[in-house]
Enzyme design. Structure first.
Site, mmCIF file in Angstrom:
data_model
loop_
_atom_site.group_PDB
_atom_site.id
_atom_site.type_symbol
_atom_site.label_atom_id
_atom_site.label_comp_id
_atom_site.label_asym_id
_atom_site.label_seq_id
_atom_site.Cartn_x
_atom_site.Cartn_y
_atom_site.Cartn_z
ATOM 1 N N PRO A 2 0.813 -1.215 0.000
ATOM 2 C CA PRO A 2 0.000 0.000 0.000
ATOM 3 C C PRO A 2 0.848 1.268 0.000
ATOM 4 O O PRO A 2 1.819 1.390 0.734
ATOM 5 C CB PRO A 2 -0.798 -0.125 1.302
ATOM 6 N N GLU A 3 0.477 2.209 -0.850
ATOM 7 C CA GLU A 3 1.080 3.536 -0.852
ATOM 8 C C GLU A 3 -0.056 4.531 -0.682
ATOM 9 O O GLU A 3 -1.209 4.143 -0.495
ATOM 10 C CB GLU A 3 1.853 3.764 -2.153
ATOM 11 N N LYS A 51 -0.634 7.044 4.926
ATOM 12 C CA LYS A 51 -0.915 5.606 4.861
ATOM 13 C C LYS A 51 -1.835 5.157 5.996
ATOM 14 O O LYS A 51 -1.993 3.962 6.232
ATOM 15 C CB LYS A 51 0.391 4.829 4.898
ATOM 16 N N ASN A 169 7.730 2.639 -1.575
ATOM 17 C CA ASN A 169 8.892 2.213 -2.337
ATOM 18 C C ASN A 169 8.728 2.401 -3.849
ATOM 19 O O ASN A 169 9.673 2.751 -4.550
ATOM 20 C CB ASN A 169 9.192 0.743 -2.022
ATOM 21 N N ARG A 250 14.925 -1.449 3.235
ATOM 22 C CA ARG A 250 14.012 -1.604 2.109
ATOM 23 C C ARG A 250 14.856 -1.948 0.883
ATOM 24 O O ARG A 250 16.079 -1.992 0.951
ATOM 25 C CB ARG A 250 13.228 -0.298 1.872
#
Length: 262
Positions: A2-3, A51, A169, A250
């Protein structure tokens, strides 16, 4: 993963399913809310902040409440008609169930679930930077926050929700490619922070209202990104193999030719 746009879309799903409805039942499968019951409360609004999801509830003259949840990497909400099978995820991942006369909203693998007075929402989201999809979006403030940490990498700065809320990301990697930025470039060495920030916002906003995320303009499978998820594939601009590496717990993707080290 999710972004900001995915969370915004999820808020719209919940709003369509429940807004204006009086809840007829609830089931909280998290320890801190195990005995909570919000039956009788009306869903006044479904909102997102970066978010974070905020489902606002009212009941007569009582203090309005907000049901907060965070999707992180693997959370999701799904809406069903009463009587439908809940098929999105295994049942053991269900954390919240909200029922009304016309819909059932099921939250899977949710994180940071909390129920608190709406007036106290800032205790959970007040630390966030300007929301890429919010009315408070302010690129100058986002730039100010990023510039306050000149030694941080530009990739780390874009992901830091305290600087600007909503970049994940995917949009981090795509923004850096389109701006020609090496992911590990220190913030102090980025010539035009505002352009990077404004581009990130445009990319996120361009996908609002749909589930397929694209930064290239194409919705065809395999054509939706420039570098994200394309390790070892040829760069769409120069043909150089896209690289992937760990960065700040990440992963990041970049083209070594189009995004050279300073």
């Amino acid at each position: 993963m999710p972004e900001g746009d995915t969370v915004w879309n999820t808020a719209r799903v919940l709003e369509k399913a429940l807004a204006g409805d009086v809840l007829t039942g609830s089931d909280f499968r998290v320890p801190q809310l195990a005995t909570t019951d919000v039956a009788g409360w009306t869903v006044a609004e479904s909102a997102s902040r970066g978010k974070h999801l905020l489902l606002r509830l009212t009941r007569g003259s009582e203090t309005p409440l907000t049901l907060h949840s965070h999707l992180r990497m693997d959370g999701a909400w799904r809406a069903y008609a009463p009587g439908d099978r809940w098929t999105a995820r295994p049942a053991h991942l269900i954390r919240v169930v909200l029922r009304s006369a016309r819909s059932v909203a099921v939250g899977y693998h949710l994180h940071e679930v909390a129920l608190l007075p709406t007036a106290e929402e800032d205790t959970l989201v007040g630390h966030l930077g300007p929301d890429l999809l919010g009315d408070d979006w302010d690129p100058a403030e986002a730039v100010r926050r990023i510039a306050a940490q000149p030694d941080a990498s530009i990739a780390e700065a874009l992901l830091d929700q305290r600087n600007l809320a909503g970049v994940g990301n995917l949009y981090k990697a795509e923004t850096m490619f389109l701006r020609g930025l090496w992911p590990w470039t220190p913030v102090a060495q980025v010539n035009d922070l505002r352009s990077a920030v404004e581009l990130a916002q445009k990319l996120v906003a361009s996908n609002r209202g749909r589930w397929t995320q694209t930064t290239t303009g194409s919705l065809r499978r395999g054509e939706t990104s420039y570098v994200y998820g394309r390790r070892a594939q040829p760069c769409r601009r120069c043909g150089t193999a896209i690289r992937k590496a760990d960065q700040d717990e990440r992963v990041t993707y970049w083209c070594p030719r189009c995004q050279p080290r300073p």
